[in-house]
Design an enzyme around this catalytic site. Sequence first.
Site, PDB file in Angstrom:
ATOM      1  N   GLN A 116      36.463  31.456  48.137  1.00  0.00           N
ATOM      2  CA  GLN A 116      37.104  32.658  47.545  1.00  0.00           C
ATOM      3  C   GLN A 116      36.649  32.936  46.188  1.00  0.00           C
ATOM      4  O   GLN A 116      37.032  32.151  45.017  1.00  0.00           O
ATOM      5  CB  GLN A 116      38.645  32.073  47.250  1.00  0.00           C
ATOM      6  CG  GLN A 116      39.730  33.093  47.029  1.00  0.00           C
ATOM      7  CD  GLN A 116      41.169  32.744  46.920  1.00  0.00           C
ATOM      8  OE1 GLN A 116      41.550  31.876  47.396  1.00  0.00           O
ATOM      9  NE2 GLN A 116      41.908  33.561  46.259  1.00  0.00           N
ATOM     10  N   PHE A 117      35.931  33.969  46.300  1.00  0.00           N
ATOM     11  CA  PHE A 117      35.253  34.335  45.041  1.00  0.00           C
ATOM     12  C   PHE A 117      36.205  34.806  43.850  1.00  0.00           C
ATOM     13  O   PHE A 117      35.833  34.865  42.840  1.00  0.00           O
ATOM     14  CB  PHE A 117      34.133  35.546  45.163  1.00  0.00           C
ATOM     15  CG  PHE A 117      34.872  36.768  45.578  1.00  0.00           C
ATOM     16  CD1 PHE A 117      34.722  37.794  44.440  1.00  0.00           C
ATOM     17  CD2 PHE A 117      35.119  37.238  46.891  1.00  0.00           C
ATOM     18  CE1 PHE A 117      35.230  38.942  44.801  1.00  0.00           C
ATOM     19  CE2 PHE A 117      35.668  38.488  47.087  1.00  0.00           C
ATOM     20  CZ  PHE A 117      35.745  39.255  45.993  1.00  0.00           C
ATOM     21  N   THR A 118      37.300  35.215  44.368  1.00  0.00           N
ATOM     22  CA  THR A 118      38.357  35.773  43.141  1.00  0.00           C
ATOM     23  C   THR A 118      38.571  34.501  42.484  1.00  0.00           C
ATOM     24  O   THR A 118      39.434  34.842  41.439  1.00  0.00           O
ATOM     25  CB  THR A 118      39.458  36.302  44.062  1.00  0.00           C
ATOM     26  OG1 THR A 118      40.266  35.301  44.858  1.00  0.00           O
ATOM     27  CG2 THR A 118      39.234  37.652  44.788  1.00  0.00           C
TER      28      THR A 118
END
Length: 150
Positions: free
Chosen positions: A78-80
């Site tokens: 989850q790059f966020t």
Amino acid sequence: MRVLIQRVARASVSVAGEQLSAIGAGLLVLVGITHDDGDEDIAWLTKKIVQLRIFNDEAGVMNRDVREMGGEVLVVSQFTLMAATRKGNRPSYIHAAGEAIAVPLYERFVASLAEALGRPVPTGRFGADMQVELVNDGPVTIWIDSRNRE
């Protein structure tokens, strides 16, 4: 590396309506990777995650880790989690590592967890638009950043 750990009764991840992975009771680990993360971050987070005592013992006290209770672990990229929100209202993802850096680190992280647990660790699909379903047990949700070891 940043992880958001959720103690779950169950969790699953799907892409385009197809379920890729599912677990019963255990941990859902969402992971974000930045440009300068490395093997030291992986080792520290792996140890922290598998030894995190957030499962109830016979007395109802959070005193057991995921191995002691026979739980499963699902890892989803989850790059966020690397969002910078200091300025304005649109998050910046400049701190998120690109695929060339993030994929090998993600794969090593999953392999490290699998080795520490002694069993395979199911995952999502890196870079895909995923649908993650979970039943947060507690709720228990813990944020850990390998650069801010509180």
